[in-house]
Design a protein around this motif. Structure first.
Motif, PDB file in Angstrom:
ATOM      1  N   CYS A  56       0.834  -1.216   0.000  1.00  0.00           N
ATOM      2  CA  CYS A  56       0.000   0.000   0.000  1.00  0.00           C
ATOM      3  C   CYS A  56       0.867   1.265   0.000  1.00  0.00           C
ATOM      4  N   PHE A  71       0.315   3.921   1.348  1.00  0.00           N
ATOM      5  CA  PHE A  71       0.283   4.673   2.601  1.00  0.00           C
ATOM      6  C   PHE A  71       1.078   4.014   3.728  1.00  0.00           C
ATOM      7  N   CYS A 107      -8.529   2.232  -2.056  1.00  0.00           N
ATOM      8  CA  CYS A 107      -7.484   2.807  -1.205  1.00  0.00           C
ATOM      9  C   CYS A 107      -6.421   3.493  -2.057  1.00  0.00           C
ATOM     10  N   CYS A 108      -5.716   2.718  -2.864  1.00  0.00           N
ATOM     11  CA  CYS A 108      -4.631   3.335  -3.635  1.00  0.00           C
ATOM     12  C   CYS A 108      -4.370   2.659  -4.971  1.00  0.00           C
TER      13      CYS A 108
HETATM   14 ZN    ZN Z   1      -3.507   1.265  -0.176  1.00  0.00          ZN
END
Ligand code: ZN
Length: 487
Positions: A361, A363, A436-437
């Motif tokens: 991820c 983040f 999310c990403c």
């Molecule tokens: Zn993510």
């Protein structure tokens, strides 16, 4: 319809297998009780030419093929049919093919003459042997899928052991005791002593085969290593890993999984010598009592890389400090090269359960560290994930192969022991939720749909099949030539 089918089979010239064509011809000729001379004469070629055709060593021209078909009362399409006329013929064709394959000479066995005097029973057995040999060779060549499954199995083995291997710890401790090393970093001199204790000499050369990291000659008891590069601290780890194979009594790896296990074990062994359990555990326990555990301290006290210190911390943390942990080494593109966890953090996985080559991820601390203006210091952050909140510390590692980050993390409830817990950096990761990403914003996606064609920079060592061989990826000829020159 049948005429169209027939005419298609007559006029279509498909690249037929000469062995199959030859066997068919011989089968038809013998069935008609005709000699080579007789049939060859009828179509205007020599008997030896017909023999070559029947043995599959010469491809007949279309004219000759048509004439042969006419003489033997069949259609040229029949001669080109891939189906064998009988089971015996099918076996003969298969054995011929196996014996003419590029890989056959390497077996070092004589070829058998595939003629009428070869009993069908023996023919069956030989074909069966060639089939199982081919299957075994396919099994041995580590396909990407094999490699990925083996990686997943290995990670599970490490997780079950909390990444602690007592046998290797003891082997390392015994070797250190044998040379009388009790404290302080493992210097080059100590490494030489360790090798001497095992009856080996370390030889640094400039012409080490490019496909190897070290080469061990067990006859002259030498370990060949590359010259340490200028600016690079040393080649201690490589030397210690090579000694690891000897101390842990590794046998020639039986398969790719075995090869991977050995790699992990020698890596562990080298780290256990560089940061001995006996010296590191009191230090770590002390730091835990002071609520001041830091990977940097291990790195500095034992004069090792951040990665070795982080790896070693994961070996000892659960066993001796009752701390569940995770560790990862990822590229600046976010791709996992190495990872380990026993603290419930969810690494991205592929359908085989492998994590290597997956992207973590955006983040996570391990990727956020690349965004920091100052990459010389370790970066700490709290990350909320669907499986809980984790605190991680991450450092950037520049290598000739690229820039990586090395990270160690613990679950939120364990952060009280760690230096750097006062950080106010925080992020939220909702992965594996694509929102999310990984999924681009809808507006951008719509605007560029079908209008972009990026070319991937493939991480070949992660995705490509390892070249088959006893030692995957090693050029045997290069290694033996090298040894010959140095002995
Ligand atoms: Zn993510």
């Amino acid at each position: 319809m049948s005429e169209i089918g027939m005419s298609a089979s007559v006029t279509t010239i498909t690249p037929a297998d000469p062995i199959a064509v030859g066997r068919r011809l011989r089968h038809l000729r013998r069935a008609a009780h005709r000699t080579l001379d007789d049939v060859a004469g009828a179509v205007g070629i020599s008997a030896s030419a017909l023999s070559l055709i029947e043995n599959g060593r010469r491809e007949p021209k279309l004219g000759v093929l048509t004439a042969l078909a006419a003489d033997l009362g069949t259609a040229p399409g029949e001669l080109l049919s891939p189906a064998a006329p009988s089971r015996r013929t099918a076996l003969e064709i298969e054995l011929e093919r196996a014996q003419r394959a590029d890989s056959f000479p390497a077996l070092g066995v004589p070829a058998v003459r595939v003629g009428p005097r070869l009993p069908t029973e023996a023919l069956e057995a030989l074909v069966g042997l060639h089939r199982s040999l081919a299957a075994a060779q396919t099994e041995r060549a580590a396909t990407p899928e094999h490699a990925r499954r083996a990686n997943a199995a290995l990670r599970e083995r490490m997780r079950l052991a909390d990444n602690y291997f007592g046998d290797i710890e003891r082997a390392a401790e015994q070797l250190l005791a044998a040379v009388g090393h009790s404290a302080g970093p493992i210097t080059r001199t100590v490494v030489d002593k360790l090798a001497a204790q095992l009856g080996y000499t370390l030889v640094h050369v400039t012409d080490l085969p490019a496909s190897t990291r070290s080469v061990t000659d067990t006859v002259h008891r030498r370990v060949y290593l590359p010259q340490p590069e200028a600016g690079q601290s040393d080649s201690r780890s490589l030397a210690l890993q090579a000694l690891g194979h000897l101390v842990l009594q590794h046998q020639v790896p039986a398969d790719y999984a075995d090869f991977l296990n050995q790699r992990v074990e020698i890596n562990y062994f080298a780290a256990a010598l560089l940061i001995p359990e006996r010296a590191a555990v009191p230090l770590l326990r002390n730091a835990q009592a002071e609520k001041d555990i830091a990977i940097e301290d291990l790195r500095d006290l034992f004069a090792v890389s951040y990665e070795t210190a982080a790896h070693r911390f994961t070996n000892l943390a659960t066993r001796h400090l009752e701390l569940p942990v995770h560790f990862m080494r990822i590229s600046s593109a976010g791709v996992i090269y190495k990872a380990y966890e026993n603290d419930g953090v969810h690494f991205p996985t592929d359908p085989t359960g492998a994590i290597e080559g997956q992207r973590v991820c955006r983040f996570w601390t391990a990727r956020q560290v690349f965004e920091r203006p100052d990459r010389s210091a370790a970066y700490q952050q709290y990350t909320d994930t669907p499986s809980g909140t984790y605190w991680c510390t991450s450092a950037v590692d520049r290598t000739p192969a690229g820039t990586f980050s090395v990270s160690v993390g613990v679950p939120y409830r364990q952060v009280k022991w760690m230096r750097g817990r006062e950080t106010t950096e925080r992020s939220v990761s909702r992965c594996p939720d694509p929102a999310c990403c990984t999924r681009p914003p809808a507006e951008l996606a719509q605007r560029w749909e079908g209008k972009v064609w990026p070319s991937a920079r493939v991480h070949s060592h992660l995705l490509a099949a390892m070249p088959p061989g006893v030692f995957p990826g090693v050029d045997d000829t290069e290694v033996l030539t090298f040894l010959q020159q140095h002995s």
